[in-house]
Design an enzyme around this catalytic site. Structure first.
Site, PDB file in Angstrom:
ATOM      1  N   GLU A  22      26.773  45.414  42.611  1.00 37.11           N
ATOM      2  CA  GLU A  22      27.570  45.500  41.389  1.00 37.11           C
ATOM      3  C   GLU A  22      27.487  44.163  40.663  1.00 37.11           C
ATOM      4  OE1 GLU A  22      32.082  46.391  39.689  1.00 37.11           O
ATOM      5  OE2 GLU A  22      31.723  46.420  41.849  1.00 37.11           O
ATOM      6  N   ASP A  58      35.056  54.359  38.160  1.00 41.03           N
ATOM      7  CA  ASP A  58      35.561  53.233  38.945  1.00 41.03           C
ATOM      8  C   ASP A  58      37.069  53.356  39.154  1.00 41.03           C
ATOM      9  OD1 ASP A  58      35.576  50.847  40.291  1.00 41.03           O
ATOM     10  OD2 ASP A  58      35.411  49.588  38.514  1.00 41.03           O
ATOM     11  N   GLU A  98      35.501  50.995  47.661  1.00 43.76           N
ATOM     12  CA  GLU A  98      35.490  49.551  47.410  1.00 43.76           C
ATOM     13  C   GLU A  98      36.703  48.889  48.061  1.00 43.76           C
ATOM     14  OE1 GLU A  98      35.938  48.193  43.422  1.00 43.76           O
ATOM     15  OE2 GLU A  98      37.439  49.709  42.900  1.00 43.76           O
TER      16      GLU A  98
END
Length: 453
Positions: A228, A350, A407
């Site tokens: 990322e 996200d 994440e």
């Protein structure tokens, strides 16, 4: 006849006068009239010493319009206006923005605690269920307030402080309501915000911004999948790094975010080509986008030109947009994402799990991946409810053919729980922190190449 003509003219004058100061939907005073009132109050500062301003915002109001229609949303606004009239019968109430209201009180509310209690009273009243036709709405309410002090320059300053306090409430929203009283802490935050905003307008991006990359692995940490791209800012003026949590939200409020996203894209895309060609890999580069950037008409054309100019495979690129931004953007994003996916570019949601979208809403978007928010991962090894939510996300995504990456994975216990639930990809400090390109290459790419040889 003359008297009748005079009364007709007077009636028309009053109608026009009221139209200039009254919001036609709610019947409250409008923003223009609010500014006129501020000007009048500023002429007599004795009136200001009793003044307190409350700003009330209906959080995620756009969602009401999307799940029903604008007519229903209008009825909700009318109900809110009616409740405020009942609570403040002798005070000035304004519809200061589309889903924002302001109340001016002259009750001489003295201390911060009294103001906070009044804010809570407003929030509790307005979060009561609103029943319209077959729908029951439980509005989420953010409230901010400020009062006159010796340092106050004018009435508009009080309103702006209350509005900023309301914005702070929205940013730190937890349950059905959130309230904030403007004070030294908020003033310090506002001062810092102003400083950063001025710096963003003046600095040379090339001199102060640096690209960092955080690795993404398979759940076992054996196979590097991608990275990322994360923007970092070192300010020589301050002599330290400025947190993305500080400067990104400020950039989002203006068109500076477009420049930041463009800066990131122009560095991250060539970087992934360089790594994939040099090391014979097929890594993917995840790049965060802003809704403001997506709304520029030439976005798709720019991306196509970069891909062609830099000789980049579209499959090497994944664009990420947060869940909340995606939901606010609404249906207009569906066609846009389809075009990206048809180009071969990945589209990721996200921070999934921190917003207000339902799992069923996912089928409306052409998504290739969902990133489960760190807030859900933090307690996945100890909280049954968080585990159930993650499990539901994984099951729904699998049924829709959407990949999932988690994440914020920092502990082996979290990794093991995710593995048990069927999560295949991980990003987090357990496997690697964000680092500059040279360090990323040394730690993850050269090491991988040495193992394979």
């Amino acid at each position: 006849a003359s008297i009748k003509a005079y009364n007709d003219i007077k009636g028309e004058y009053n109608k026009i006068f009221n139209m200039s100061r009254i919001d036609p939907l709610t019947g409250l005073n409008n923003r223009n009239y609010m500014m006129d009132v501020f000007d009048e109050l500023d002429k007599d500062r004795k009136k200001l010493d009793k003044l307190a301003v409350f700003v009330i915002d209906i959080v995620q109001f756009k969602t009401i319009n999307e799940i029903t229609d604008h007519k229903t949303g209008d009825l909700v606004l009318k109900e809110i206006a009616s409740s405020l009239r009942a609570m403040f019968p002798n005070q000035l109430i304004f519809r200061s923005d589309s889903n924002e209201f302001a109340v001016l009180t002259d009750n001489k509310i003295y201390d911060k605690e009294q103001l906070r209690i009044k804010c809570l009273d407003i929030a509790v009243l307005l979060t009561s269920p609103i029943i319209i036709d077959n729908f029951t709405f439980n509005p989420d309410i953010a409230v901010g307030c400020d009062k006159y002090t010796e340092n106050t320059r004018n009435c508009l300053d009080i309103f702006k402080n209350a509005e900023y306090a309301c914005g702070y409430s929205k940013k730190n929203f937890i349950n059905s309501h959130s309230v904030t009283v403007y004070g030294d802490e908020i003033a310090g935050i506002l001062s810092k915000k102003t400083m950063i905003e001025k710096m963003l307008h003046k600095i040379n991006f090339e001199d102060e911004f640096i690209m960092y990359y955080q690795p993404q692995f398979d759940v076992d940490g054996k196979v590097l999948i991608g990275a990322e791209a994360l923007l970092r800012w070192y300010s020589p003026k301050i002599g330290a790094m400025i947190s993305p949590g500080d400067f990104i939200p400020i950039a989002e409020e203006s068109n500076i975010i477009i420049k930041l996203v463009n800066f990131t894209i122009l560095r991250a895309m060539p970087q992934i080509r360089k790594w994939n060609e040099q090391y014979g890999t097929e890594l993917k580069m995840s790049i965060n986008l802003s809704p403001k950037y997506l709304n520029t008409e030439k976005f798709l054309k720019d991306i196509q030109e970069i891909i062609k100019r830099e000789n980049i495979k579209p499959s090497w690129i994944e664009f990420e947009i947060t869940e909340n931004s995606l939901m606010r953007a609404g249906k207009k994003m569906v066609e846009f994402f389809e075009k990206l996916v048809n180009m071969g570019i990945g589209v990721n949601m996200d921070d999934f799990g921190t917003g207000y979208s339902s799992l069923a809403y996912l089928k409306h978007f052409k998504l290739t991946k969902i990133k489960i928010a760190r807030e859900l991962i933090e307690s996945i090894d100890t909280s049954i409810s968080e585990r159930k939510i993650v499990e539901a996300v994984l099951n729904m995504s699998k049924a829709l053919g959407i990949k999932v990456i988690a994440e914020g994975v920092e502990k082996i216990e979290q990794r093991d729980r995710l593995k048990d639930l069927g999560c295949e990809q991980i990003q987090g400090f357990l496997y690697g922190k964000p680092v500059p390109a040279t360090e990323f290459e040394r730690k993850y790419l050269k090491k991988t190449t040495e193992k394979s040889t």
